[in-house]
Structures are given as structure tokens and as C-alpha cells.
Design an enzyme around this catalytic site. Structure first.
Site, mmCIF file in Angstrom:
data_model
loop_
_atom_site.group_PDB
_atom_site.id
_atom_site.type_symbol
_atom_site.label_atom_id
_atom_site.label_comp_id
_atom_site.label_asym_id
_atom_site.label_seq_id
_atom_site.Cartn_x
_atom_site.Cartn_y
_atom_site.Cartn_z
ATOM 1 N N THR A 15 0.573 -0.165 6.467
ATOM 2 C CA THR A 15 0.237 -1.424 5.247
ATOM 3 C C THR A 15 1.133 -2.604 5.970
ATOM 4 O O THR A 15 0.709 -2.559 7.012
ATOM 5 C CB THR A 15 1.699 -0.530 4.307
ATOM 6 O OG1 THR A 15 3.172 -0.647 5.264
ATOM 7 C CG2 THR A 15 1.975 1.033 4.102
ATOM 8 N N GLY A 16 0.252 -3.586 4.971
ATOM 9 C CA GLY A 16 0.285 -4.817 5.032
ATOM 10 C C GLY A 16 -0.954 -5.495 5.547
ATOM 11 O O GLY A 16 -2.106 -4.856 4.197
ATOM 12 N N THR B 262 0.660 -0.958 0.111
ATOM 13 C CA THR B 262 0.025 0.593 -0.053
ATOM 14 C C THR B 262 1.452 1.398 -0.364
ATOM 15 O O THR B 262 2.050 1.725 0.931
ATOM 16 C CB THR B 262 -0.910 -0.332 1.315
ATOM 17 O OG1 THR B 262 -1.836 -1.283 1.484
ATOM 18 C CG2 THR B 262 -1.978 1.490 1.586
ATOM 19 N N GLY C 89 -9.588 -3.590 3.020
ATOM 20 C CA GLY C 89 -8.440 -3.856 3.478
ATOM 21 C C GLY C 89 -8.746 -2.586 4.268
ATOM 22 O O GLY C 89 -9.833 -1.312 4.508
ATOM 23 N N ASP C 90 -7.411 -2.214 4.940
ATOM 24 C CA ASP C 90 -7.685 -0.499 5.902
ATOM 25 C C ASP C 90 -7.557 0.477 5.606
ATOM 26 O O ASP C 90 -8.061 1.749 6.223
ATOM 27 C CB ASP C 90 -6.637 -1.135 7.483
ATOM 28 C CG ASP C 90 -5.197 -1.206 6.505
ATOM 29 O OD1 ASP C 90 -4.488 -1.614 5.380
ATOM 30 O OD2 ASP C 90 -4.695 -1.043 7.055
HETATM 31 N N1 GLY Z 1 -3.145 -2.747 3.448
HETATM 32 C C1 GLY Z 1 -4.137 -3.108 2.679
HETATM 33 C C2 GLY Z 1 -4.796 -3.456 2.319
HETATM 34 O O1 GLY Z 1 -4.789 -4.831 3.755
HETATM 35 O O2 GLY Z 1 -5.542 -3.872 1.436
#
Ligand code: GLY
Length: 305
Positions: free
Chosen positions: A211-212, A160, A190-191
């Protein structure tokens, strides 16, 4: 002033920093920087050229937050538009809402005149076909749930783009953009577009972004937790360490998270949890502070359980 950016190919930090040095507002500067990442089709985690879902649709997520009053805008599962970060910014400025998803996000993008694009590149189409074959999705009877589990690749859950800034006025902002987890189940979010999970900014305390493995950041409210710890008096390093240690409670040994944070006094910290990456494949990020001609590369701290 400070700029901290997860931008693996360093596509946009030079422009963002230049705009900040010319006293442009931080949020506008980081939006411009991220637009360059989104347009870079060799960056496989963001924008055009980003990883598609298991059925070949590139679904983009992005978010922004203005630390002056925590105004926020975000889009999730947007397809067909090149700059989700700008659509997120428009959501913040034009609607009494924070988050738009899927068809509604695309309708809004159309209405505000956002740039359209074919997001799936030939390279990524070839990768998709190889992946679908490897998990049996070339057979009509294969179930998608099983395929997504079989095809989980922890190295490709992240990538990300996140930018955090404190500008010449002292205002703090954060912006994020991603194509999300490679080969995800259609509709997975995601987040990155979730305020408080993937991003958070407050002029009084600082900002954080992740990120992650986004599922872990959502389950932890990670960006909000980090800024709340600074609100409670922790230094930026203490806040990052404590917030990441809280993620260990989830018990997911394979999940990797990088947490980025800045405070109000020009300090920053970046740390990660998860499997240690092999030499040459480490994640790095870019930082610029007052007086720096352009952002320089740095490596995160690794925190063990
Ligand atoms: N951190 C980005 C996602 O999980 O989509």
C-alpha cells in the site's frame, strides 16, 4: 492458516477469517472480505466513496493472484462497478488475459453481470469541489498537470486494501483493491492492479502486497522482489526489510510504502518507509492465525533509510 489484511476500518476481515476457518479456499474468502470494504462508502480509498480523479471520476483498480500457479486477474481504471476485486477474479477465471483497463474492463464487467454503482458519494463530491478550488481547477484555463502537482497530498496516496492468506489446504493467495491516489491525473494506474508490483503470491515461498505510493512499488517491482528474496532463502522479515531498503534507491523522501508479506510456515511481517505518521494517525493492519477467534490489530515496523 493465516490472514493478514490492510483494511483500515476492519470492514471485511471477520468475514474472510470466518470463511477460511470453515475451510473455504483462501482466495474466495479474501475476495468476499474485500467486497465489504468496497461497499463501505466511509472508506475513502476503496470502492464506492473512494477518492475520484482530478476531474471527479472514481477509477478503481484491483488484482488477485492464486499461489498454486500464479494465475492472476486484474482491472485498472474501472468505473461504474461496485466490486473491482470480483471483476479481477472473473478476469482470472474467464479470460486468457491478466489485466483489463478502462472501457474494456467495464465491457467485461457488464458481460459477466457485475454489480453497477454510482461510485462518487455526496461527501466525496464536496471534497472534490474544495480540492479543485484549492488548486485553481475552478478556473477554465488551469492546466491539469500543474493542478495535480499542486494538489499532491502524501497522506492520501495510499489506503489501499490488501489481503494475504494461507488457507487450511496450505494454499496462498493475495487480493487488492483501491480507488488510488486522491485527485490523480485521469487514467493514472498505481501498483494495485500490477502483478509483481502491488501483489504477488507463490505457494512455494509466500506472498507480498503493498500500500502507499504505487509509483514507487511499480518502479521497484516490490511484491515480486519480496517473494523472490524468500525464494533465495531470506526469512519473511529479512525479505521485507531488504525489499523496502531497495526502494530508498528511488530517492523519494515523501513517498510512503507499507509492505505486507507472509511465508509458507504461518509467519508474517509488515513494515513501512516514509514520513513517520503522527500519533493517532498510524497505519495498522489485522492478523489472524490458527485458533484465533477473529483478526486482531497490529502495527508495522518503521524502517529508516
Ligand atoms: N497503492 C495504491 C496506489 O498507488 O494506487
Amino acid at each position: 492458516m493465516i490472514l493478514v489484511a490492510a483494511d483500515i476500518q476492519n470492514s471485511g476481515t471477520v468475514l474472510a477469517w470466518k470463511l477460511m476457518c470453515a475451510e473455504n479456499p483462501g482466495l474466495a474468502a479474501i475476495e468476499q472480505g474485500i467486497r465489504l470494504v468496497e461497499a463501505n462508502e466511509t472508506d475513502w480509498s476503496v470502492g464506492r466513496g473512494g477518492y475520484p480523479n482530478a476531474q471527479g471520476e472514481v477509477e478503481l483498480d484491483a488484482g488477485v493472484m492464486d499461489g498454486r500457479n500464479r494465475a492472476s486477474g486484474a482491472v485498472a481504471g474501472l468505473h461504474g462497478y461496485l466490486h473491482p476485486v470480483s471483476v479481477a477474479y472473473e478476469v482470472m477465471q474467464r479470460l486468457p488475459h491478466v489485466l483489463l483497463v478502462g472501457a474494456g474492463a467495464a465491457q467485461f464487467a457488464e458481460e459477466v453481470g457485475a454489480e453497477k454503482a454510482d461510485l462518487l458519494t455526496d461527501t466525496m463530491r464536496e471534497n472534490l469541489i474544495k480540492w479543485q478550488k484549492s488548486v485553481g481547477l475552478n478556473q477554465p484555463s488551469t492546466d491539469l498537470i500543474g493542478a495535480v502537482h499542486r494538489g499532491m497530498d502524501p497522506q492520501h496516496t495510499g489506503g489501499t486494501t490488501v489481503y494475504l492468506a494461507q488457507d487450511s489446504q496450505g494454499d496462498i493467495a493475495v487480493a487488492t483493491s483501491t480507488s488510488g491516489w486522491a485527485w490523480k491525473y485521469p487514467g493514472r494506474v498505481g501498483d494495485t492492479p500490477i502483478a509483481g508490483a502491488g501483489f504477488f503470491a507463490d505457494n512455494r515461498y509466500g506472498a507480498a502486497a503493498c500500500t502507499g505510493r504505487g509509483e514507487m512499488a511499480i518502479r521497484s517491482g516490490l511484491a515480486r522482489l519480496t517473494v523472490a528474496l524468500m525464494q533465495m532463502g531470506r526469512t519473511v522479515e529479512e525479505a521485507v526489510s531488504e525489499a523496502l531498503k531497495d526502494v530508498f534507491y528511488l530517492g523519494d523522501k515523501r513517498g510512503e510504502i507499507h509492505l505486507y508479506a507472509i511465508d509458507t510456515r504461518g509467519n508474517h511481517d509488515v513494515a513501512c518507509i516514509g514520513p513517520v505518521r503522527p500519533a493517532g494517525n498510524e497505519h495498522y493492519y489485522f492478523v489472524a492465525r490458527d485458533g484465533d477467534p477473529e483478526p486482531g490489530r497490529q502495527y508495522p515496523r518503521h524502517i529508516d533509510e
